[in-house]
Design a protein around this motif. Structure first.
Motif, PDB file in Angstrom:
ATOM      1  N   LYS A  79      26.591  -1.932 -42.277  1.00 34.29           N
ATOM      2  CA  LYS A  79      28.176  -1.594 -42.563  1.00 34.29           C
ATOM      3  C   LYS A  79      28.741  -1.626 -41.197  1.00 34.29           C
ATOM      4  N   TYR A  81      32.147  -0.497 -39.253  1.00 31.90           N
ATOM      5  CA  TYR A  81      33.083   0.856 -39.349  1.00 31.90           C
ATOM      6  C   TYR A  81      34.503   0.586 -38.627  1.00 31.90           C
ATOM      7  N   PRO A  93      31.108   5.780 -34.589  1.00 31.75           N
ATOM      8  CA  PRO A  93      30.305   4.767 -35.340  1.00 31.75           C
ATOM      9  C   PRO A  93      30.897   3.652 -35.222  1.00 31.75           C
ATOM     10  N   LYS A  96      26.355  -0.233 -38.462  1.00 30.01           N
ATOM     11  CA  LYS A  96      25.009   0.427 -39.044  1.00 30.01           C
ATOM     12  C   LYS A  96      24.144  -0.714 -39.179  1.00 30.01           C
ATOM     13  N   GLU A  98      20.421  -1.813 -41.118  1.00 26.68           N
ATOM     14  CA  GLU A  98      19.606  -1.070 -42.192  1.00 26.68           C
ATOM     15  C   GLU A  98      18.499  -0.258 -41.501  1.00 26.68           C
ATOM     16  N   ASP A  99      18.446   0.999 -41.851  1.00 23.44           N
ATOM     17  CA  ASP A  99      17.369   1.711 -41.253  1.00 23.44           C
ATOM     18  C   ASP A  99      16.170   1.871 -42.036  1.00 23.44           C
ATOM     19  N   ASP A 159      17.579   6.163 -34.284  1.00 23.98           N
ATOM     20  CA  ASP A 159      18.779   6.457 -33.852  1.00 23.98           C
ATOM     21  C   ASP A 159      19.552   5.249 -33.334  1.00 23.98           C
ATOM     22  N   THR A 161      19.849   2.351 -34.721  1.00 21.72           N
ATOM     23  CA  THR A 161      20.412   1.666 -35.876  1.00 21.72           C
ATOM     24  C   THR A 161      21.760   1.809 -36.144  1.00 21.72           C
ATOM     25  N   MET A 162      22.285   3.039 -35.345  1.00 19.40           N
ATOM     26  CA  MET A 162      23.813   3.267 -35.634  1.00 19.40           C
ATOM     27  C   MET A 162      24.509   2.913 -34.150  1.00 19.40           C
ATOM     28  N   LYS A 164      27.244   3.087 -31.540  1.00 19.85           N
ATOM     29  CA  LYS A 164      28.433   3.826 -31.311  1.00 19.85           C
ATOM     30  C   LYS A 164      29.062   3.471 -30.137  1.00 19.85           C
TER      31      LYS A 164
END
Length: 191
Positions: A79, A81, A93, A96, A98-99, A159, A161-162, A164
């Protein structure tokens, strides 16, 4: 030098001095005479409005802070954002990855840590009963520490995988789209 020559030189110098005084005096009087004449003036009604001023210049702008975002883990983008040109705050964020794989690695690390702790308990119990060796107990303790570190590493990867925003700013161009496979060398966006 003869007397008549001296008299002639003296008369010439006096004449030059007198001429200078007269010339300077007339020069000072001239602006006063000019000031006596009226100055022509044009009058009109005042208007309120804005003045458009345009300046054309060649140059470059540089942000105070700027960074190219790179992922710290490999995976598909799940994704996005943000939109290009959007204002973001620190910690928002942005992307993202895939986790699913990283969640599985955390579970695996937790299971290995649990097994290492049980092995350590067994080795300690056997040593107390004089059936084990201190070396075996120390080896199992070292395995516990290794698996704790592996679990911590798996959690950090999860962590990561996001992605920011590291600071407040304006998002630049988005260079990838959802579903793209990225690695740590991929440039995702600029903030």
């Amino acid at each position: 030098m003869k007397t008549y020559q001296k008299v002639i030189i003296a008369l010439i110098l006096c004449g030059l001095g007198l001429g200078s005084v007269i010339w300077l005096t007339k020069k000072k009087e001239l602006p006063i005479e000019m000031a006596k004449e009226p100055t022509p003036v044009e009058a009109g009604k005042s208007k309120s409005g804005s003045i458009l001023r345009r300046i054309t210049a060649v140059g470059s702008l540089k942000a105070i802070q700027s960074v190219i975002l790179h992922p710290q883990v490999t995976g598909k983008i799940a994704k996005i954002y943000f939109k290009e040109g959007e204002q973001v705050k620190a910690g928002d964020p942005l992307i993202k990855i895939e986790d699913v794989l990283y969640k599985a690695k955390v579970k695996e690390a937790e299971a290995r840590l649990a097994l290492a702790r049980e092995n350590y308990k067994r080795a300690s119990a056997l040593l107390e009963k004089k059936f084990g060796t201190p070396q075996r107990r120390d080896e199992t303790l070292a395995e516990v520490h290794i698996h704790e570190a592996n679990l911590e590493e798996a959690k950090i990867s999860l962590d990561n995988t996001m992605i920011k925003a590291p600071f407040e700013g304006v998002m630049g161009l988005n260079q990838l789209s959802v579903g793209a496979l990225v690695s740590d060398s991929a440039e995702l966006a600029t903030i």
